[in-house]
Design a protein around this motif. Sequence first.
Motif, short mmCIF file in Angstrom:
data_model
loop_
_atom_site.label_atom_id
_atom_site.label_comp_id
_atom_site.label_asym_id
_atom_site.label_seq_id
_atom_site.Cartn_x
_atom_site.Cartn_y
_atom_site.Cartn_z
N CYS A 290 57.17 -25.41 54.43
CA CYS A 290 57.66 -26.48 55.31
C CYS A 290 57.27 -26.21 56.76
N ALA A 291 57.29 -24.94 57.16
CA ALA A 291 56.88 -24.60 58.52
C ALA A 291 55.40 -24.87 58.72
N GLU A 292 54.60 -24.56 57.72
CA GLU A 292 53.16 -24.81 57.81
C GLU A 292 52.84 -26.29 57.86
N SER B 196 60.36 -22.63 52.29
CA SER B 196 60.68 -22.67 53.72
C SER B 196 59.45 -22.39 54.58
N SER B 197 58.64 -21.40 54.20
CA SER B 197 57.42 -21.11 54.96
C SER B 197 56.39 -22.23 54.80
#
Length: 333
Positions: A303-305, A300-301
């Motif tokens: 994907c945010a990056e 999830s992190s």
Amino acid sequence: FELIEMIVLLNSHAMKYVPSSDKDDDDKELHEKMPVAAHCLLILIESVVKYLRKSKTRFEKNEGANGVTKATNEYQKFKCPDNKEWEVSYFGPFGNGSGGKPVGCHNFFREINFENPCTNTHSSKQHQTSCVDTYTSQVEIFETFISSSRREASQQNSTLADRIVTFMNTICNAYRLSEHYYISSVVSANGNLDFATGNEDQINAYGQVNRFRKKPKSIVQNPRPIEQDQLVSNRICNLKSCNIGVNRGCVSHDELCDGSMPQWEASLIINLLTPAVLMGQLTKTCRSVVLASGSLAPISSLCAELNLLPPSPDAPPIEVMSNPMPSSNSDSE
């Protein structure tokens, strides 16, 4: 040194016109456009080389903290490796321009006259877009021509042509999204630091000259003259697209190929600071993205990056599977 080799290759294509009477209309049009396309890329790469030479000269004349004196003392004291680089100039994502817009590395493009091949020199947004479009279209012509004649070209020229396309695409991307890139010029020893610092005859602890040192390189000599019946211009460029200041019509693009062996060489570093830029180009051309990794968790992190999160709260969420593969001890039906 590689940029000089690019200049030699582009100069040969810019000055040479292959008769295409036996070709179809598409190939004939491509061969007619190729000299202009190569010349457009040649002017830009030539500007980059001249900028790097200025950076190297500034490094060699600087006796302060960022000059050749410091590099020499550092080598004599600490015996730093031959591939050590000293930064001379830096253009990064800092500062804001008019309207609070991030400047990024945009000042670098002013240094190399990035907008020079265009007809105008004002800095409106429309003109900036047209400059990038001009380079992009010329790169496409150059790439198409090289692809069609790859069988006739040598492996070295084919590889160098691919490097030209990659370099131009990187430059154009950095211009479009200058707030996400940083560009710097660095200076390193040509071959080895013994040669760069003037101690090329230095011997090692055993009283022998170190034969494992990397040998310095020489700049490519002036290219061979092309047959007169294949020229679209002579050695002094007279193409209409050569609008370099007051020197129009009297520019020699092979003047940088002097065959010298400098003590130091300058390099250009272009780094992208966020991977979301390239991922955004990828997601625009595909319908779904499968991201699988065992060492980049949590996904999830990541994907945010990479800017892969839903664009709005109403969009369907991204499915994150922590263990997509069936366990080894599961019962089979």
